[in-house]
Scaffold this motif. Structure first.
Motif, PDB file in Angstrom:
ATOM      1  N   ASN A 195       1.268  -8.788  31.061  1.00  0.00           N
ATOM      2  CA  ASN A 195       0.690  -9.214  32.328  1.00  0.00           C
ATOM      3  C   ASN A 195      -0.823  -9.240  32.143  1.00  0.00           C
ATOM      4  N   LEU A 196      -1.395 -10.438  32.194  1.00  0.00           N
ATOM      5  CA  LEU A 196      -2.825 -10.582  31.906  1.00  0.00           C
ATOM      6  C   LEU A 196      -3.707 -10.015  33.014  1.00  0.00           C
ATOM      7  N   GLN A 197      -3.119  -9.700  34.159  1.00  0.00           N
ATOM      8  CA  GLN A 197      -3.894  -9.120  35.258  1.00  0.00           C
ATOM      9  C   GLN A 197      -3.856  -7.595  35.233  1.00  0.00           C
ATOM     10  N   THR A 198      -2.636  -7.033  35.052  1.00  0.00           N
ATOM     11  CA  THR A 198      -2.500  -5.575  35.047  1.00  0.00           C
ATOM     12  C   THR A 198      -2.694  -4.972  33.664  1.00  0.00           C
ATOM     13  N   HIS A 199      -2.681  -5.815  32.620  1.00  0.00           N
ATOM     14  CA  HIS A 199      -2.799  -5.375  31.225  1.00  0.00           C
ATOM     15  C   HIS A 199      -1.631  -4.471  30.821  1.00  0.00           C
ATOM     16  N   GLU A 200      -0.466  -4.753  31.369  1.00  0.00           N
ATOM     17  CA  GLU A 200       0.724  -3.984  31.037  1.00  0.00           C
ATOM     18  C   GLU A 200       1.731  -4.870  30.314  1.00  0.00           C
ATOM     19  N   ASN A 201       2.601  -4.246  29.520  1.00  0.00           N
ATOM     20  CA  ASN A 201       3.679  -4.965  28.855  1.00  0.00           C
ATOM     21  C   ASN A 201       4.800  -5.216  29.856  1.00  0.00           C
ATOM     22  N   GLU A 202       5.373  -6.414  29.831  1.00  0.00           N
ATOM     23  CA  GLU A 202       6.425  -6.757  30.769  1.00  0.00           C
ATOM     24  C   GLU A 202       7.514  -7.578  30.073  1.00  0.00           C
ATOM     25  N   LYS A 203       8.562  -7.843  30.824  1.00  0.00           N
ATOM     26  CA  LYS A 203       9.659  -8.695  30.361  1.00  0.00           C
ATOM     27  C   LYS A 203       9.575 -10.038  31.086  1.00  0.00           C
ATOM     28  N   LEU A 204      10.051 -11.097  30.414  1.00  0.00           N
ATOM     29  CA  LEU A 204      10.016 -12.429  31.001  1.00  0.00           C
ATOM     30  C   LEU A 204      11.273 -13.198  30.625  1.00  0.00           C
ATOM     31  N   ALA A 205      11.908 -13.807  31.627  1.00  0.00           N
ATOM     32  CA  ALA A 205      13.004 -14.748  31.404  1.00  0.00           C
ATOM     33  C   ALA A 205      12.556 -16.073  32.003  1.00  0.00           C
ATOM     34  N   VAL A 206      12.448 -17.096  31.182  1.00  0.00           N
ATOM     35  CA  VAL A 206      11.916 -18.389  31.622  1.00  0.00           C
ATOM     36  C   VAL A 206      12.980 -19.155  32.392  1.00  0.00           C
ATOM     37  N   THR A 207      12.606 -19.644  33.582  1.00  0.00           N
ATOM     38  CA  THR A 207      13.502 -20.490  34.369  1.00  0.00           C
ATOM     39  C   THR A 207      13.031 -21.935  34.258  1.00  0.00           C
ATOM     40  N   GLY A 208      13.749 -22.838  34.908  1.00  0.00           N
ATOM     41  CA  GLY A 208      13.353 -24.249  34.863  1.00  0.00           C
ATOM     42  C   GLY A 208      14.258 -25.048  33.949  1.00  0.00           C
ATOM     43  N   ARG A 209      13.848 -26.302  33.702  1.00  0.00           N
ATOM     44  CA  ARG A 209      14.661 -27.242  32.923  1.00  0.00           C
ATOM     45  C   ARG A 209      13.983 -27.494  31.577  1.00  0.00           C
ATOM     46  N   HIS A 210      14.670 -27.107  30.510  1.00  0.00           N
ATOM     47  CA  HIS A 210      14.067 -27.206  29.184  1.00  0.00           C
ATOM     48  C   HIS A 210      15.110 -27.659  28.165  1.00  0.00           C
ATOM     49  N   ASP A 211      14.654 -28.382  27.143  1.00  0.00           N
ATOM     50  CA  ASP A 211      15.555 -28.841  26.081  1.00  0.00           C
ATOM     51  C   ASP A 211      15.970 -27.669  25.203  1.00  0.00           C
ATOM     52  N   PRO A 212      17.269 -27.472  24.944  1.00  0.00           N
ATOM     53  CA  PRO A 212      17.659 -26.475  23.955  1.00  0.00           C
ATOM     54  C   PRO A 212      17.276 -26.900  22.534  1.00  0.00           C
ATOM     55  N   CYS A 213      17.002 -28.200  22.374  1.00  0.00           N
ATOM     56  CA  CYS A 213      16.499 -28.729  21.096  1.00  0.00           C
ATOM     57  C   CYS A 213      15.738 -30.013  21.392  1.00  0.00           C
ATOM     58  N   ILE A 214      14.496 -30.070  20.982  1.00  0.00           N
ATOM     59  CA  ILE A 214      13.685 -31.260  21.269  1.00  0.00           C
ATOM     60  C   ILE A 214      13.769 -32.304  20.167  1.00  0.00           C
ATOM     61  N   VAL A 215      14.412 -31.980  19.047  1.00  0.00           N
ATOM     62  CA  VAL A 215      14.345 -32.836  17.865  1.00  0.00           C
ATOM     63  C   VAL A 215      14.906 -34.245  18.090  1.00  0.00           C
TER      64      VAL A 215
END
Length: 363
Positions: A318-338
């Protein structure tokens, strides 16, 4: 931002993933070149999202509007400017990423470089969405090159360890290139595509992603185009190829495998063919010697990393609190862009070839 490329054939790409529109300005095009809108749309469709289970579900029509530079379908010699509307944004999916950068993405480095003022939505100007105007520019260049007998085509050579048949480095049939540069998910061996699809689906179901390699060939380039040292053909091609998001490596001809060969194996023997042209019986050089084209097929490969936006939980900060955190990305993304990257690589190759000819006084 450094979003312009080229000295004689100059392109400037603008916009971001979630801005109103994206586009490209092309300068230095020769006047009097007929440009088929149908041909442009065909290449745009190959890159467009939402048309295959291996790609993101985001749907964009990618119908370019050419503002200037063409009159009655013919280049005027003035700058050609085209825009592509963005119509399917979900900006809320990215609200938490300004403070919690995605591992493997440019969120952190962009935050440092631009002091937090960068557009985080959809990756902003770092997004693969910006390859759409690159494909448009390359499609214009492709048509100009075709009139000069120069063809470009690519195929997905590898995804997640599954490989396709490589190009014959000495003879690349024009019929094959024309078939590949009209395909979505182009492969030489149809069986390889299904095996690759299975690997991509396996990664998607695991909330993960996979990368791969695109091999590209350009035929018809004359011998003698390019320069030694810093102005070489490899330098020129690499400079635009590394502008494609997720490209992490480029090799020409035998590439890194040449390091394990002896000179007697790696050297390409010369001979005169029946037309009196100097040819080589093999093509480990990939069509380039000393930064100058040999007249043989110009062959290179571009390696793509796995899509960094994955749904698996990952470590971040977390760039504001300077703490380590976990992240799970949501949204629409290619499982492979190739698969969608193949026409982008071709577009870059077409632009590099046109620029190479212009720099060498051969256009």
């Amino acid at each position: 931002m450094s979003s312009s490329w080229g000295e004689r054939i100059r392109i400037s790409i603008f916009g971001g993933s979630h801005t109103q529109a994206i586009g490209v300005n092309m300068d230095g095009l020769p006047a009097g070149e007929e440009i088929s809108l149908e041909g442009l749309l065909a290449q745009m469709a190959r890159r467009a999202p939402g048309q295959d289970p291996t790609a993101t579900t985001r749907k964009e029509p990618d119908a370019p509007e050419i503002l200037c530079g063409l009159l009655n379908g013919v280049t005027t010699g003035a700058p050609l400017c085209a825009v592509i509307q963005n119509t399917s944004q979900r900006s809320k999916d990215y609200e938490n990423l300004r403070l919690r950068p995605r591992p493997g993405h440019a969120d952190f480095t962009a935050s440092v470089r631009y002091k937090g003022f960068h557009d985080i939505r959809g990756g902003g100007h770092f997004s693969g969405r910006l390859t759409a105007p690159l494909v448009l520019a390359g499609a214009v260049a492709r048509q100009i090159l075709a009139r000069r007998g120069i063809l470009a085509g690519s195929h997905v050579q590898m995804i997640a360890g599954v490989t396709d048949t490589p190009f014959d480095p000495v003879e690349v049939p024009g019929k094959l290139l024309k078939r590949l540069n009209g395909d979505y998910f182009p492969v030489i061996d149809a069986a390889a595509k299904e095996a690759m699809r299975a690997k991509i689906e396996e990664a998607r179901l695991s909330q993960d992603s996979v990368g791969g390699v695109v091999e590209c060939a350009v035929t018809g380039l004359p011998a003698g185009a390019g320069n030694p040292m810093f102005g070489g053909a490899e330098n020129l091609f690499s400079s635009i190829l590394f502008g494609i998001p997720a490209v992490k490596g480029v090799e020409f001809g035998a590439g890194f495998s040449a390091a394990s060969l002896r000179g007697s194996e790696n050297n390409d023997p010369f001979y005169y063919d029946s037309y009196g042209r100097v040819r080589t019986s093999q093509n480990n050089a990939g069509g380039i010697l000393g930064g100058i084209t040999t007249g043989m097929p110009l062959i290179f490969r571009a390696a793509f990393k796995p899509t960094p936006s994955i749904a698996q939980e990952q470590d971040t900060v977390n760039l504001q609190t300077h703490e380590n955190e976990k992240l799970a990305v949501t949204g629409r993304h290619d499982p492979c862009i190739v698969p969608r990257a193949a026409p982008v690589v071709e577009a870059a190759a077409c632009l590099a070839s046109l620029e190479l000819l212009a720099q060498s006084g051969l256009l």
